[in-house]
Scaffold this active site. Sequence first.
Site, mmCIF file in Angstrom:
data_model
loop_
_atom_site.group_PDB
_atom_site.id
_atom_site.type_symbol
_atom_site.label_atom_id
_atom_site.label_comp_id
_atom_site.label_asym_id
_atom_site.label_seq_id
_atom_site.Cartn_x
_atom_site.Cartn_y
_atom_site.Cartn_z
ATOM 1 N N SER A 121 0.838 -1.192 0.000
ATOM 2 C CA SER A 121 0.000 0.000 0.000
ATOM 3 C C SER A 121 0.879 1.251 0.000
ATOM 4 O O SER A 121 1.598 1.513 -0.957
ATOM 5 C CB SER A 121 -0.969 -0.025 1.183
ATOM 6 O OG SER A 121 -1.951 0.976 1.058
ATOM 7 N N HIS A 177 -8.647 1.078 -0.659
ATOM 8 C CA HIS A 177 -8.497 0.167 -1.801
ATOM 9 C C HIS A 177 -9.840 -0.351 -2.330
ATOM 10 O O HIS A 177 -9.967 -1.505 -2.724
ATOM 11 C CB HIS A 177 -7.541 -0.986 -1.440
ATOM 12 C CG HIS A 177 -6.174 -0.494 -1.076
ATOM 13 N ND1 HIS A 177 -5.322 0.069 -2.011
ATOM 14 C CD2 HIS A 177 -5.529 -0.434 0.112
ATOM 15 C CE1 HIS A 177 -4.207 0.440 -1.404
ATOM 16 N NE2 HIS A 177 -4.311 0.158 -0.121
#
Length: 290
Positions: free
Chosen positions: A79, A192
């Site tokens: 991430s 996400h």
Amino acid sequence: MGSEAQKVQAAADLYEKANEILGFNLLDVCLNGPKEKLNSTVISQPAIYVTSLAAVELLRAREGGQQIIDSIDVTCGLSLGEYTALAFAGAFSFEDGLKLVKLRGEAMQEAADSAKSAMVSIIGLDSEKVQLLCDAANEEVDEENKVQIANFLCPGNYAVSGGLKGVEAVEAKAKSFKARMAVRLAVAGAFHTRFMNPAVSRLEAALAATEFKTPRIPVISNVDAQPHADPDTIKNILARQVTSPVQWETTVKTLLTKGLGKSFELGPGKVIAGIVKRMDKTASLENINA
């Protein structure tokens, strides 16, 4: 975070540079908290980015450290960690990366504030079962509350992200699907997923205005688990990353399949080491925390 970094000047200097860019004393928050402030995505993203690159300087400062850094032939990050990996690979400067990370945190927080959403970690199921669990939860909620797998971390550990009611439905059904546990994550919202769409345009504009270079070594993307060399392609992928599931399991599998040798986890915590060891107990991985 940050205490070890103060023992090496080059690492300590990164916090000084960060203070000027961020407009507050990052090291003070890293060392003294409060925890609630440090955990907020606006603070935690710059803190993890700076502390991870400070860990690189700790590695560089030890005997043979520069040779280790020069020998590294692939990098990746989970991430936010993708920005750290790109900075390590020379795709952009420390300063430009921090400005992007600061904006990313702010944009993601704003997106999270605009809708009721959450994330939950599902432990003990394979990805197919977690998808079935999501499908079952989605049958009970409206379109705005639907959920999806957001982080494919490793076998038996997947994060589900989406509307608050959908996440609550996942938690309620997890035991009936034989999940070992469902753990709500202390994050601002449904990262996400489509819930981060409001963050994309701000991120795109900032990425477009930032100078990128071809990375000196491959950096594996979270979006498609592939390395990319073209700066414009990398910018496009980073903009998509906040709304796309993280393909970490595929990334680690690819590295292991290609004969991953000695590797280093640079930054706070040992989450990545735990994931890699879970997938291959024989993997050689050293954690360096700043």
